[in-house]
Design a protein around this motif. Structure first.
Motif, mmCIF file in Angstrom:
data_model
loop_
_atom_site.group_PDB
_atom_site.id
_atom_site.type_symbol
_atom_site.label_atom_id
_atom_site.label_comp_id
_atom_site.label_asym_id
_atom_site.label_seq_id
_atom_site.Cartn_x
_atom_site.Cartn_y
_atom_site.Cartn_z
ATOM 1 N N PRO A 117 -8.307 3.054 -11.174
ATOM 2 C CA PRO A 117 -6.872 2.783 -10.992
ATOM 3 C C PRO A 117 -6.344 1.696 -11.940
ATOM 4 C CG PRO A 117 -7.949 2.972 -8.858
ATOM 5 C CD PRO A 117 -9.039 2.960 -9.910
ATOM 6 N N ARG A 120 -6.110 3.223 -15.492
ATOM 7 C CA ARG A 120 -4.913 4.063 -15.587
ATOM 8 C C ARG A 120 -3.647 3.211 -15.701
ATOM 9 N NH1 ARG A 120 -5.518 9.580 -13.977
ATOM 10 N NH2 ARG A 120 -7.512 9.980 -12.990
ATOM 11 N N GLN A 121 -3.560 2.166 -14.888
ATOM 12 C CA GLN A 121 -2.373 1.305 -14.904
ATOM 13 C C GLN A 121 -2.226 0.607 -16.252
ATOM 14 O OE1 GLN A 121 -2.431 -1.896 -12.055
ATOM 15 N NE2 GLN A 121 -0.251 -2.319 -12.318
#
Length: 185
Positions: A117, A120-121
């Protein structure tokens, strides 16, 4: 007192020794595969670049072999790397600006799968694909033991810039103009 040539020779020799030692450790840890990390010490500008495949966070596979005819930059980074936070937006802007000239950038994150996550961010606004490397071993480029580290491959599949030999491991706008822009002409 050592001359500049002696210092450069000693630094180059030290890098090779470190890479060979890292290769021995990687092999002992079962990370050797068909290429040893010692081979990374023999990466030479002007010689064929080792193939590498990026498995992107959105499920694609992009091989450097499939990008022949383009200038390809491989960048190794992590979410926890401070210099990467400075370098990657510069690299993304440069990649977007030069995509029409045949520039392709592949971003290999050294983060653990649990950090996907965050990966991706961080990469959400970048102009190039990213994926998790899966281990610190990057095929013929050896064990990635410092980041950021980058490699540039010319349109003919030859290594044009060897990140292990760079005194300036992170990309800056000036360094991109000096090293990569001439390859795009």
């Amino acid at each position: 007192m050592r001359s500049d040539a002696q210092l450069q020779s000693a630094q180059s020799w030290s890098r090779r020794v470190l890479l060979q030692a890292a290769g021995t450790l990687a092999l002992g840890a079962g990370l050797g595969g068909t290429h040893t990390v010692a081979q990374a010490a023999s990466l030479e500008v002007g010689r064929p670049a080792p193939p590498l495949v990026l498995h992107t966070v959105d499920g694609q596979s992009i091989s450097t072999d499939d990008l022949r005819g383009h200038v390809v930059m491989l960048t190794f980074w992590a979410t926890w790397c401070g210099p990467c936070h400075q370098e990657l937006p510069i690299l993304s802007e440069y990649a977007a600006k030069h995509a029409r000239q045949g520039l392709r950038v592949l971003g290999f994150s050294l983060d653990e799968p649990a950090s996907l996550p965050e990966v991706r961010q961080m990469a959400a606004g970048w102009s190039f694909p990213v994926g998790l490397l899966g281990s610190a071993y990057a095929g013929g480029y050896g064990r990635v033991w410092r980041i950021p580290v980058n490699f540039t491959i010319d349109r003919n599949g030859l290594l044009a810039d060897n990140g292990w030999d760079s005194r300036e491991p992170a990309w800056t706008a000036e360094r991109l103009e000096r090293i990569v822009t001439p390859l795009l002409r």
